[in-house]
Design a protein around this motif. Structure first.
Motif, PDB file in Angstrom:
ATOM      1  N   ASN A  77       0.781  -1.243   0.000  1.00 42.08           N
ATOM      2  CA  ASN A  77       0.000   0.000   0.000  1.00 42.08           C
ATOM      3  C   ASN A  77       0.806   1.283   0.000  1.00 42.08           C
ATOM      4  O   ASN A  77       0.266   2.339  -0.342  1.00 42.08           O
ATOM      5  N   GLY A 131       0.544   0.619  -5.097  1.00 41.39           N
ATOM      6  CA  GLY A 131       0.591   2.079  -4.989  1.00 41.39           C
ATOM      7  C   GLY A 131       0.845   2.745  -6.321  1.00 41.39           C
ATOM      8  O   GLY A 131       0.892   2.090  -7.364  1.00 41.39           O
ATOM      9  N   PRO A 132       1.007   4.077  -6.306  1.00 40.46           N
ATOM     10  CA  PRO A 132       1.190   4.819  -7.545  1.00 40.46           C
ATOM     11  C   PRO A 132       2.509   4.489  -8.232  1.00 40.46           C
ATOM     12  O   PRO A 132       3.508   4.189  -7.581  1.00 40.46           O
ATOM     13  N   LEU A 145      12.788  17.668 -10.479  1.00 39.52           N
ATOM     14  CA  LEU A 145      11.429  17.213 -10.772  1.00 39.52           C
ATOM     15  C   LEU A 145      11.132  15.907 -10.036  1.00 39.52           C
ATOM     16  O   LEU A 145      10.068  15.743  -9.436  1.00 39.52           O
ATOM     17  N   THR A 148      10.527  16.482  -6.422  1.00 38.93           N
ATOM     18  CA  THR A 148       9.218  17.106  -6.233  1.00 38.93           C
ATOM     19  C   THR A 148       8.118  16.049  -6.260  1.00 38.93           C
ATOM     20  O   THR A 148       7.230  16.024  -5.394  1.00 38.93           O
ATOM     21  N   ILE A 149       8.175  15.166  -7.252  1.00 43.39           N
ATOM     22  CA  ILE A 149       7.145  14.123  -7.376  1.00 43.39           C
ATOM     23  C   ILE A 149       7.236  13.154  -6.192  1.00 43.39           C
ATOM     24  O   ILE A 149       6.215  12.762  -5.606  1.00 43.39           O
ATOM     25  N   ASP A 152       5.814  14.710  -3.080  1.00 47.76           N
ATOM     26  CA  ASP A 152       4.353  14.776  -3.132  1.00 47.76           C
ATOM     27  C   ASP A 152       3.737  13.399  -2.856  1.00 47.76           C
ATOM     28  O   ASP A 152       2.720  13.298  -2.172  1.00 47.76           O
ATOM     29  N   MET A 153       4.371  12.335  -3.378  1.00 48.73           N
ATOM     30  CA  MET A 153       3.849  10.981  -3.108  1.00 48.73           C
ATOM     31  C   MET A 153       3.884  10.693  -1.610  1.00 48.73           C
ATOM     32  O   MET A 153       2.979  10.057  -1.068  1.00 48.73           O
ATOM     33  N   THR A 155       4.193  13.113   0.959  1.00 51.75           N
ATOM     34  CA  THR A 155       3.486  14.114   1.761  1.00 51.75           C
ATOM     35  C   THR A 155       1.974  14.041   1.595  1.00 51.75           C
ATOM     36  O   THR A 155       1.232  14.134   2.578  1.00 51.75           O
ATOM     37  N   THR A 156       1.498  13.876   0.354  1.00 51.52           N
ATOM     38  CA  THR A 156       0.043  13.951   0.167  1.00 51.52           C
ATOM     39  C   THR A 156      -0.604  12.663  -0.330  1.00 51.52           C
ATOM     40  O   THR A 156      -1.818  12.571  -0.367  1.00 51.52           O
ATOM     41  N   GLN A 157       0.192  11.676  -0.751  1.00 49.15           N
ATOM     42  CA  GLN A 157      -0.436  10.460  -1.260  1.00 49.15           C
ATOM     43  C   GLN A 157      -0.207   9.256  -0.346  1.00 49.15           C
ATOM     44  O   GLN A 157      -0.454   8.109  -0.742  1.00 49.15           O
TER      45      GLN A 157
ATOM     46  N   ARG B 159       5.628  24.175  -8.048  1.00 45.26           N
ATOM     47  CA  ARG B 159       6.749  24.097  -8.993  1.00 45.26           C
ATOM     48  C   ARG B 159       6.475  24.929 -10.246  1.00 45.26           C
ATOM     49  O   ARG B 159       7.375  25.532 -10.808  1.00 45.26           O
ATOM     50  N   MET B 230      -3.743   7.315  -8.419  1.00 41.30           N
ATOM     51  CA  MET B 230      -3.142   6.272  -9.248  1.00 41.30           C
ATOM     52  C   MET B 230      -3.215   4.967  -8.476  1.00 41.30           C
ATOM     53  O   MET B 230      -3.210   4.963  -7.250  1.00 41.30           O
ATOM     54  N   ARG B 249      -8.424   1.435  -6.383  1.00 42.03           N
ATOM     55  CA  ARG B 249      -7.468   2.208  -5.578  1.00 42.03           C
ATOM     56  C   ARG B 249      -7.253   3.609  -6.152  1.00 42.03           C
ATOM     57  O   ARG B 249      -7.134   4.585  -5.401  1.00 42.03           O
TER      58      ARG B 249
END
Lengths: 209, 375
Positions: A77, A131-132, A145, A148-149, A152-153, A155-157, B159, B230, B249
């Protein structure tokens, strides 16, 4: 601040974890990848059906997922995945196109690997990771970049870890590095014990020197 | 981090697909139930329905030419051209390109290097005077929807202020021969969610939309981005999951991030390829999500599966349909499959609310879902 928890590199037929050599393989790409598969004790018959891109990505990712499993991480997860390279699936694309060009039938077993994200797909299947995941194609990795991604995964996902990996077997258009492909570099990133990860640090892992 | 109150708007959209050029014109053709698919012999000798969109005027670089045209048409709708190095602004903008095979015709012509996606991105940077080469997202058929999510995420975290999302793929012998080898092509026009569906129809398209945190950029925005998610099936490299796990999901993640519930969804534009297993997987997933009552369609019956363009193309057309409060029928769904029941549109429908759920699923087991409020 994101930490680098571990990294793997596969270059010149050597697979290493955090700079320590785990295994060596010799010969042509296929033989070398098969030798590494055996040497690190993988037992996963699907490996032999994959194209070289997916085998390379799977091998470089394996030690990091083993670490996560040992550490009790929630791989199902909470582990995100970003895969990268410069050539997409070009070598497999050429293999698919050759018989079609000659007017012969295409091989479905080859065609399904003519997408650059199949390496990520095989990693998620191998490790049961729901997961993503995202697959980006560029001449060089863009570490700002990617961080950053990754951030975000986490911190927020809801991810605890993100694995970022470059793997390529085909020299890209503006290639100026040593012709020692295949090359793979993977980083395991998270908030656990490790060293603070800078864009330069990530760049070094994902790039062949 | 940027404020959570930030609004991310979508607008300045353009599409070119087998039903023509321009989002409004294409939607109008869909509302008239026009099918853009035509029979053609495919590599291997079989007949299949395909959606051709482009004149072959530029044999060397047909996709690049179409993408540049799409960029120009999106830019022309903005109050200021913030994507150009000629604008004199600091580069707070980016372009994301969603594609599976890019300029694959170059590989067919023996020029493998020029067919590589970074080559295409670099040529676009130069020709369109962009600040940087487009970021290339290549997650198979989920690429377009995922690219919109990535664009919004990169604006949300501060960004960029503006991101243009481009989707594009060509109908190529490369791709047709592969789908033919998988016996995945429908003989006639594809029939998503129909009981007798027998495979996909491939199409080609380019589509573009701009996401920005600056409302003054748009004369008339078409939507406000809410959230995305995703998920992976972790199941099979080329076959959809039987349980729809990755899609469930992805939608759950999008709902969770939005603070909304399934009851807020007004319309689902599904992936709906017309393959037996994909459509069943989606029906299972939307059933698990408790969304079987939501007006649902697939656009693939109109112009086929446009691969890397699909998520962008179908999002734009769905938002425009919601603005008109006229949802196109799910073309080809004449005799609905009974496995699990969905509210598949067989007559022009009305959305339950302004909230669109767009989903896409692709090879490799990747799934993406986005929620957008139609303006």
């Amino acid at each position: 601040m994101l930490n680098l928890l571990a990294s793997t590199r596969l270059t010149g037929g050597r697979l290493s974890l955090n700079g320590n050599e785990l295994a060596q393989g010799h010969g042509e790409d296929a033989a070398m990848l098969r030798a590494l598969y055996t040497a690190i004790g993988m037992d996963y018959p699907k490996f032999h059906k994959m194209d070289a891109y997916a085998r390379l990505a799977l091998l470089a990712a394996e030690p990091l997922y083993r670490m996560l499993r040992t550490d009790g991480a929630d791989i199902e997860n909470a582990v995100g995945l970003i895969t990268l390279n410069g050539s997409g699936s070009a070598a497999t694309d050429v293999e698919h196109w050759e018989p079609v060009r000659r007017g012969e039938l295409a091989s479905p077993a080859v065609f399904v690997y003519t997408l650059p994200n199949t390496g990520a797909g095989e990693i998620t299947i191998r490790h049961g990771a729901f997961g993503p995941s995202i697959c980006l194609i560029s001449e060089h990795p863009d570490p700002d970049l990617l961080l950053t991604i990754t951030d975000d995964m986490i911190t927020t996902q809801g991810m605890t870890h993100v694995i970022v990996g470059w793997s390529d077997i085909f020299a890209t258009p503006f290639w100026s590095g040593p012709p020692t492909l295949p090359f793979a570099g993977f980083a395991l990133i998270g908030h656990g014990a490790g060293t603070p990860l800078t864009p330069t640090g990530l760049q070094a892992i994902l790039t062949q020197h | 981090m940027a404020s959570r109150e930030m609004k991310i708007l979508l607008g300045a959209d353009h599409v070119t697909c087998p039903l023509g050029s321009g989002s409004a014109a294409v939607l109008s053709a869909m509302l008239n139930s026009t099918c853009g698919l035509r029979p053609e012999q495919v590599p291997g000798g079989a007949m299949a329905s395909v959606g051709r969109a482009f004149q072959q005027q530029h044999p060397d670089r047909p996709l690049e030419v179409q993408l540049l045209d799409c960029i120009a048409r999106c830019r022309a709708q903005l109050s200021e051209d913030i994507f150009s190095t000629r604008s004199g602004r600091t580069p707070r903008s980016a372009v994301i390109l969603s594609t599976t095979k890019g300029e694959i015709g170059m590989l067919e012509n023996g020029d493998v290097r020029s067919a590589l996606l970074p080559s295409l991105a670099e040529r676009i940077r130069v020709s369109a005077s962009l600040h940087a080469a487009p970021i290339v997202v290549s997650n198979a058929c989920a690429s377009g929807t995922l690219a919109i999510k990535l664009a919004a995420d990169l604006i949300r975290v501060g960004r960029y202020d503006h991101v243009m999302v481009l989707g594009g793929d060509l109908l190529s012998r490369f791709t047709l021969s592969g789908f033919a080898s998988l016996h995945a092509l429908s003989a006639g026009p594809c029939r998503p969610f129909d009981r007798t569906r027998d495979g996909v129809s491939l199409g080609e398209a380019v589509a573009g939309v701009v996401l920005s945190n600056d409302p003054s950029l748009f004369a008339e925005p078409v939507g406000e981005y809410i959230s995305g998610g995703m998920g992976n099936d972790a199941n099979h490299i080329s076959g959809p999951s039987r349980t729809g796990e990755g899609l469930v999901r992805a939608v759950d993640a999008a709902l969770h991030a939005s603070g909304r519930t399934r009851k807020d969804i007004g319309h689902i534009n599904a992936h709906g390829t017309g393959s037996v297993y994909n459509d069943r997987m989606e029906a299972v997933a939307f059933g698990r999500l408790g969304m079987e009552h939501v007006p649902t369609n697939s656009h693939k019956g109109y112009f086929g599966h446009t691969l890397g363009a699909a998520g962008v193309l179908e999002t734009v057309l769905s938002l425009r349909a919601m603005r008109l409060k006229q949802l196109p029928i799910s073309l080809g769904a004449n005799d609905l499959d009974e496995l699990p029941p969905l509210n598949v549109l067989q007559a022009i429908g009305t959305p339950l609310s302004n909230t669109l759920l767009k989903t896409s699923s692709g090879f490799g087991g990747c799934n993406a879902a986005i929620l957008i409020e139609a303006c």
